[in-house]
Write an enzyme that holds these catalytic residues in place. Structure first.
Site, PDB file in Angstrom:
ATOM      1  N   PRO A   9      43.544  15.190  44.017  1.00 24.37           N
ATOM      2  CA  PRO A   9      42.649  14.301  42.888  1.00 24.37           C
ATOM      3  C   PRO A   9      41.959  13.240  43.672  1.00 24.37           C
ATOM      4  CG  PRO A   9      45.083  14.048  42.926  1.00 24.37           C
ATOM      5  CD  PRO A   9      45.033  15.293  43.751  1.00 24.37           C
ATOM      6  N   ASN A  10      40.714  13.030  43.283  1.00 25.12           N
ATOM      7  CA  ASN A  10      39.841  12.075  43.223  1.00 25.12           C
ATOM      8  C   ASN A  10      39.173  11.772  44.560  1.00 25.12           C
ATOM      9  OD1 ASN A  10      40.513  10.589  40.697  1.00 25.12           O
ATOM     10  ND2 ASN A  10      42.566  10.103  41.890  1.00 25.12           N
ATOM     11  N   ARG A  17      33.764   6.024  45.768  1.00 23.17           N
ATOM     12  CA  ARG A  17      34.983   5.493  45.409  1.00 23.17           C
ATOM     13  C   ARG A  17      35.546   4.509  46.520  1.00 23.17           C
ATOM     14  NH1 ARG A  17      40.584   9.336  46.781  1.00 23.17           N
ATOM     15  NH2 ARG A  17      41.889   7.923  45.770  1.00 23.17           N
ATOM     16  N   TYR A  22      37.380   4.058  51.794  1.00 21.86           N
ATOM     17  CA  TYR A  22      37.238   5.467  52.202  1.00 21.86           C
ATOM     18  C   TYR A  22      35.765   5.933  52.900  1.00 21.86           C
ATOM     19  CZ  TYR A  22      41.309   6.172  49.263  1.00 21.86           C
ATOM     20  OH  TYR A  22      42.695   6.184  48.851  1.00 21.86           O
ATOM     21  N   ASN A  73      44.702  17.438  52.203  1.00 22.39           N
ATOM     22  CA  ASN A  73      44.786  15.956  51.824  1.00 22.39           C
ATOM     23  C   ASN A  73      45.434  16.020  50.243  1.00 22.39           C
ATOM     24  OD1 ASN A  73      44.539  13.331  51.092  1.00 22.39           O
ATOM     25  ND2 ASN A  73      42.579  13.131  51.895  1.00 22.39           N
ATOM     26  N   ALA A  76      46.985  11.437  46.132  1.00 25.31           N
ATOM     27  CA  ALA A  76      48.137  10.805  45.673  1.00 25.31           C
ATOM     28  C   ALA A  76      49.326  11.421  45.275  1.00 25.31           C
ATOM     29  CB  ALA A  76      48.064   9.910  44.154  1.00 25.31           C
ATOM     30  N   HIS A  79      52.531  11.332  47.730  1.00 25.71           N
ATOM     31  CA  HIS A  79      53.456  10.028  47.617  1.00 25.71           C
ATOM     32  C   HIS A  79      54.814  10.607  46.468  1.00 25.71           C
ATOM     33  CE1 HIS A  79      50.387   8.146  49.743  1.00 25.71           C
ATOM     34  NE2 HIS A  79      49.738   8.228  48.771  1.00 25.71           N
ATOM     35  N   ASP A  86      57.526  21.744  47.872  1.00 22.27           N
ATOM     36  CA  ASP A  86      58.185  22.890  47.629  1.00 22.27           C
ATOM     37  C   ASP A  86      57.305  24.117  48.062  1.00 22.27           C
ATOM     38  OD1 ASP A  86      60.800  21.889  47.265  1.00 22.27           O
ATOM     39  OD2 ASP A  86      60.605  22.375  44.895  1.00 22.27           O
ATOM     40  N   GLU A  97      48.808  17.768  57.304  1.00 17.94           N
ATOM     41  CA  GLU A  97      48.415  16.862  56.156  1.00 17.94           C
ATOM     42  C   GLU A  97      47.206  15.590  56.828  1.00 17.94           C
ATOM     43  OE1 GLU A  97      51.403  15.675  53.145  1.00 17.94           O
ATOM     44  OE2 GLU A  97      50.781  13.305  53.456  1.00 17.94           O
ATOM     45  N   HIS A  99      44.989  12.284  55.806  1.00 15.54           N
ATOM     46  CA  HIS A  99      44.751  11.075  54.935  1.00 15.54           C
ATOM     47  C   HIS A  99      43.513  10.410  55.586  1.00 15.54           C
ATOM     48  CE1 HIS A  99      47.873  11.613  52.101  1.00 15.54           C
ATOM     49  NE2 HIS A  99      48.827  11.827  53.161  1.00 15.54           N
ATOM     50  N   ILE A 100      42.571  10.015  54.758  1.00 16.96           N
ATOM     51  CA  ILE A 100      41.196   9.296  55.376  1.00 16.96           C
ATOM     52  C   ILE A 100      41.679   8.105  55.766  1.00 16.96           C
ATOM     53  CG2 ILE A 100      38.854   8.600  54.630  1.00 16.96           C
ATOM     54  CD1 ILE A 100      38.952  11.101  52.747  1.00 16.96           C
ATOM     55  N   SER A 101      42.478   7.233  54.620  1.00 21.26           N
ATOM     56  CA  SER A 101      42.750   5.765  54.932  1.00 21.26           C
ATOM     57  C   SER A 101      44.303   5.939  55.543  1.00 21.26           C
ATOM     58  CB  SER A 101      42.897   5.144  53.374  1.00 21.26           C
ATOM     59  OG  SER A 101      43.784   5.903  52.821  1.00 21.26           O
ATOM     60  N   ARG A 106      48.663   0.232  53.303  1.00 18.30           N
ATOM     61  CA  ARG A 106      48.057  -0.304  52.107  1.00 18.30           C
ATOM     62  C   ARG A 106      49.156  -0.442  51.319  1.00 18.30           C
ATOM     63  NH1 ARG A 106      44.199   4.389  50.314  1.00 18.30           N
ATOM     64  NH2 ARG A 106      43.905   2.820  48.583  1.00 18.30           N
ATOM     65  N   ARG A 110      52.381   3.815  49.144  1.00 14.23           N
ATOM     66  CA  ARG A 110      51.558   4.765  49.791  1.00 14.23           C
ATOM     67  C   ARG A 110      52.637   5.239  51.053  1.00 14.23           C
ATOM     68  NH1 ARG A 110      46.616   5.380  47.349  1.00 14.23           N
ATOM     69  NH2 ARG A 110      46.076   3.382  46.212  1.00 14.23           N
TER      70      ARG A 110
HETATM   71  C1  DQA Z   1      44.480   9.411  50.455  1.00 14.70           C
HETATM   72  C2  DQA Z   1      45.489   8.272  50.596  1.00 14.70           C
HETATM   73  C3  DQA Z   1      46.359   8.270  49.000  1.00 14.70           C
HETATM   74  O1  DQA Z   1      47.180   7.269  48.937  1.00 14.70           O
HETATM   75  C4  DQA Z   1      45.162   8.218  47.889  1.00 14.70           C
HETATM   76  O2  DQA Z   1      46.076   8.308  46.631  1.00 14.70           O
HETATM   77  C5  DQA Z   1      43.844   9.063  48.097  1.00 14.70           C
HETATM   78  C6  DQA Z   1      43.603   9.337  49.520  1.00 14.70           C
HETATM   79  C7  DQA Z   1      43.562   9.239  51.765  1.00 14.70           C
HETATM   80  O3  DQA Z   1      42.772  10.183  52.138  1.00 14.70           O
HETATM   81  O4  DQA Z   1      43.444   8.315  52.201  1.00 14.70           O
HETATM   82  O5  DQA Z   1      43.684   9.515  47.080  1.00 14.70           O
HETATM   83  O6  DQA Z   1      45.125  10.582  50.317  1.00 14.70           O
END
Ligand code: DQA
Length: 145
Positions: A9-10, A17, A22, A73, A76, A79, A86, A97, A99-101, A106, A110
């Protein structure tokens, strides 16, 4: 090698964003970076994005048999999604996995990382280069060590 890349998501909002976190790379830029890196590495990638937990699970279940590894990725969902955890445990191909950040520097929520325990490795805080590093790790078999 065939790699399935999944963004949660997002991540479709990359570029607009929270750019201070990011960066300015758009989602389309990200897709182009991943596809370009894969082509150079003689690797086939299929890239998906979904804002929905069940759809992410359907993408994994319906496609994993055609792939050697997954780069995910989960956004959220990383978390708190035991359902994606599963699903990643249920399949017999390795997942990394991304994560960009840097999720550990943070908000405290997270630091709760659920899906990463179903993955061979987690890359966090390298920006979009985390995806190319994850692809390289799968190609080189580094997730095995
Ligand atoms: C994220 C980090 C997550 O905590 C956040 O909810 C995201 C982006 C990242 O790529 O840093 O949507 O996965």
């Amino acid at each position: 090698m065939n790699i399935l890349v999944i963004n949660g998501p997002n991540l479709n909002l990359l570029g607009t964003r929270e750019v201070e976190i990011y960066g300015h790379t758009t989602y389309q830029d990200l897709v182009d970076i991943i596809a370009g890196h894969a082509a150079k590495s003689d690797c086939v990638v299929e890239i998906h994005q979904s804002n929905h937990e069940g759809e992410i699970i359907d993408i994994i279940q319906n496609n994993y048999r055609n792939f050697d590894g997954i780069v995910i990725n989960p956004g959220a969902y990383a978390h708190y999604s035991y359902a994606i955890y599963d699903c990643l445990k249920a399949i017999n191909i390795p997942a990394i996995e991304v994560h960009i950040s840097d999720v550990n520097s943070r908000e405290s929520f997270r630091k709760n990382l659920v899906t990463k325990d179903a993955c061979k490795a987690m890359i966090s805080g390298l920006g979009v280069l985390g995806y190319t590093k994850a692809i390289d790790m799968l190609i080189r078999g580094e997730h095995k060590s």
